[in-house]
Design an enzyme around this catalytic site. Structure first.
Site, PDB file in Angstrom:
ATOM      1  N   ASN A 253      22.450  37.592  36.397  1.00 37.25           N
ATOM      2  CA  ASN A 253      22.478  38.461  37.570  1.00 37.25           C
ATOM      3  C   ASN A 253      22.048  37.681  38.801  1.00 37.25           C
ATOM      4  O   ASN A 253      21.751  36.492  38.710  1.00 37.25           O
ATOM      5  CB  ASN A 253      21.595  39.696  37.336  1.00 37.25           C
ATOM      6  CG  ASN A 253      20.166  39.295  37.063  1.00 37.25           C
ATOM      7  OD1 ASN A 253      19.498  38.710  37.906  1.00 37.25           O
ATOM      8  ND2 ASN A 253      19.694  39.588  35.852  1.00 37.25           N
ATOM      9  N   ARG A 254      22.000  38.352  39.932  1.00 37.29           N
ATOM     10  CA  ARG A 254      21.829  37.634  41.211  1.00 37.29           C
ATOM     11  C   ARG A 254      20.380  37.352  41.586  1.00 37.29           C
ATOM     12  O   ARG A 254      20.108  36.871  42.677  1.00 37.29           O
ATOM     13  CB  ARG A 254      22.501  38.425  42.333  1.00 37.29           C
ATOM     14  CG  ARG A 254      24.010  38.389  42.242  1.00 37.29           C
ATOM     15  CD  ARG A 254      24.636  39.127  43.400  1.00 37.29           C
ATOM     16  NE  ARG A 254      24.179  38.635  44.693  1.00 37.29           N
ATOM     17  CZ  ARG A 254      24.254  39.318  45.823  1.00 37.29           C
ATOM     18  NH1 ARG A 254      24.768  40.538  45.811  1.00 37.29           N
ATOM     19  NH2 ARG A 254      23.814  38.811  46.949  1.00 37.29           N
TER      20      ARG A 254
END
Ligand code: CTP
Length: 403
Positions: free
Chosen positions: A211-212
Site C-alpha cells: 500500500n501507499r
C-alpha cells in the site's frame, strides 16, 4: 536566562557571503553566535564581517592566542546548543565523515556533543559524487542533520543542484534544533514501541501486494520519542527512510512478521504507537514460480484475511499501558475511528482523511484528529514532526493519569 548558543562554521564555498546574513538573523532571533571560519572561507568573507554581524570575536586559527577562552575549541564545543555549518563544502563533509581534525572548525565539530546541522553548498558533480553521497549517508546515520542543496545557478554559471538552501530554512532549522535540544526529556525511563510503513505480501517470487504508506509518520514519532529520552523500538515495513539514530530498528515484510515481532515487544512497552499500515489480506497461496500470463483469460487471486495486529496487541494490554492506533480513511474518518477504538482496545486513535490535501501518504504534513472515549479533537494542518510530539504529549498524559 542564558541565550541559546549557535556555533556557526563557515567553509570555503562561494556561498560563504550568505553566512553573514545567517549570523545576523540568528542574533536577531536571540542567539549568541560564535563564528569559526576555515582558511578557505577567509578568502571569500572577512573575519571583520562575521564579527560585526555576530557581535562576537571570530575564531579562525587553532594556534593563535585565545581571544575569549583558554581552550577555545573545547569551550565552544561545549557551549554550543547547535553546531551549524553553513555553507558546508564537500571537503568539509569528507573530513567530518573521516574524523579529520586539522583546523579549528573540524576540531571543534569533532569535540561537540551538540546537534550538528550542515547546510550543503557545492558543485553539482561534487554533490552527486558517490564519495560525497557516502559521507552524507554515514553522517546521517550517526545523527548529523543535513539541509540539502537546492537547484540554482552555480558559481560556474551552470544550473544544477548545489546552491546553499534558503537563509530562512537554515535559520528555521537551527532554531528548531535548539528548541528540540532544550525540550524536556520527559520520556526518560519509558519504553516506546512504534510501528511504521506498509507491509509487503508476496504473490509469487517477483510480485507482492502493498500500500501507499511511506512510513514518514511512524519514523517522525520514533525520532521524537528518542529525542525526548525514551528507549525506542521501531518496527518498520519496507520504506526508503533513514533509520533514526539511537532507535532500535526491526525490519519486517509481512503483517504476520509484524505480529510476531510486535507482540513480545509490546508486552514490555509503556507506550505502543501503531502507525504502520499492515495489509489486511494476503494471497492464500504464494506461487513457488512466477505466475505466467493467461493469454486473454482473467486471473483471479484469492486473498485470505491477515491477523489484525492492533487487536492482538489490545487483547494482551497490561494495566497502565497506553496503546495508540491510527486510522487512515477515505470517508467517515471519525465514525470509523470510533469503531476501531473499541474493537482494538486502544486509548486513542489518530484519525486522518487521507484524501485531504496536506494529509496522508508521502507528504511531510498531516491533518489529524485525536479520537478517544471522551470525543474528538481536531488538529490543524501541521508538519508530521510536530504531530509526532502532540501524539507523544497525549500518550504521556494518559500514562500519567493511569499512574
Ligand atoms: N492495523 C493492524 N492490523 C491490520 C490492519 C490495521 O494492526 N491488519 C492497525 C494499524 O496499524 C492502525 C489501525 O490498525 O493503527 C487502523 O488501521 P486501518 O487500516 O485504518 O484499520 P482496519 O482495522 O484495517 O479497518 P478497515 O479495514 O475497516 O478500515
Amino acid at each position: 536566562m542564558k541565550k541559546p548558543c549557535v556555533v556557526l562554521g563557515v567553509t570555503g564555498s562561494i556561498a560563504a557571503y550568505r553566512a553573514a546574513d545567517i549570523a545576523r538573523r540568528l542574533v536577531k532571533a536571540g542567539c549568541e553566535v560564535h563564528c569559526i571560519l576555515t582558511k578557505s572561507a577567509q578568502e571569500l568573507i572577512t573575519e571583520r564581517t562575521m564579527e560585526t554581524m555576530s557581535g562576537q570575536p571570530c575564531i579562525t586559527d587553532m594556534f593563535a592566542p585565545p581571544k575569549q577562552w583558554e581552550v577555545e575549541h573545547i569551550e565552544l564545543a561545549q557551549r554550543a546548543d547547535v553546531f551549524l555549518v553553513a555553507p558546508a563544502t564537500a571537503n568539509f563533509v569528507g573530513k567530518m565523515a573521516a574524523g579529520i581534525a586539522d583546523d579549528m572548525l573540524t576540531t571543534t565539530v569533532l569535540a561537540t556533543k551538540a546537534p550538528v546541522l550542515v547546510a550543503l553548498a557545492m558543485n553539482t558533480n561534487m554533490y552527486e559524487n558517490p564519495v560525497t553521497q557516502r559521507n552524507i549517508a554515514y553522517l546521517r546515520s550517526i545523527g548529523v542533520r543535513f539541509l540539502e542543496p537546492i537547484e540554482g545557478t552555480l558559481a560556474t554559471g551552470a544550473v544544477g543542484k548545489g546552491h546553499i538552501p534558503e537563509t530562512d530554512d537554515i535559520v528555521k532549522a537551527a532554531l528548531q534544533a535548539i528548541a528540540e535540544k532544550n525540550a524536556p526529556r520527559d520520556l526518560e525511563g519509558l519504553r516506546v514501541v512504534v510501528t511504521a510503513g506498509p507491509t509487503r505480501e508476496p504473490i509469487d517470487p517477483v510480485r507482492y501486494l502493498t500500500n501507499r504508506s511511506s512510513g514518514k509518520m511512524g519514523y517522525a514519532i520514533a525520532r521524537a520519542a528518542e529525542r525526548r529520552g525514551a528507549d525506542v523500538t521501531l518496527i518498520s515495513g519496507p520504506t526508503t527512510l533513514e533509520a533514526p539514530a539511537g532507535v532500535h530498528i526491526q525490519n519486517i515484510l509481512t503483517t504476520q512478521e509484524l505480529l510476531d515481532i510486535l507482540l513480545p515487544a509490546a508486552s514490555q512497552a509503556d507506550i505502543v504507537i501503531q502507525a504502520a499500515a499492515p495489509a489486511d489480506y494476503r494471497a492464500e497461496t504464494v506461487a513457488a514460480q512466477k505466475i505466467k500470463k493467461q493469454d486473454g483469460e482473467a486471473l483471479s487471486l484469492r486473498l485470505v484475511e491477515n491477523p489484525d495486529v492492533a487487536r492482538a496487541v489490545g487483547e494482551q494490554k497490561r494495566e497502565g499501558q497506553v496503546l495508540v492506533g491510527f486510522a487512515a480513511e477515505t470517508e467517515d474518518a471519525l465514525a470509523n475511528a470510533q469503531r476501531k477504538l473499541k474493537k482494538k482496545n486502544l486509548d486513542f486513535i489518530v484519525a486522518n482523511d487521507v484524501t485531504r490535501p496536506g494529509a496522508g501518504f508521502d507528504v511531510d504534513t498531516n491533518i489529524a484528529a485525536f479520537v478517544d472515549e471522551a470525543g474528538v479533537k481536531e488538529l490543524p494542518l501541521m508538519p508530521k514532526d510536530e504531530l509526532a510530539d502532540r501524539i507523544l504529549d497525549k500518550a504521556l498524559a494518559l500514562l500519567k493519569a493511569k499512574g
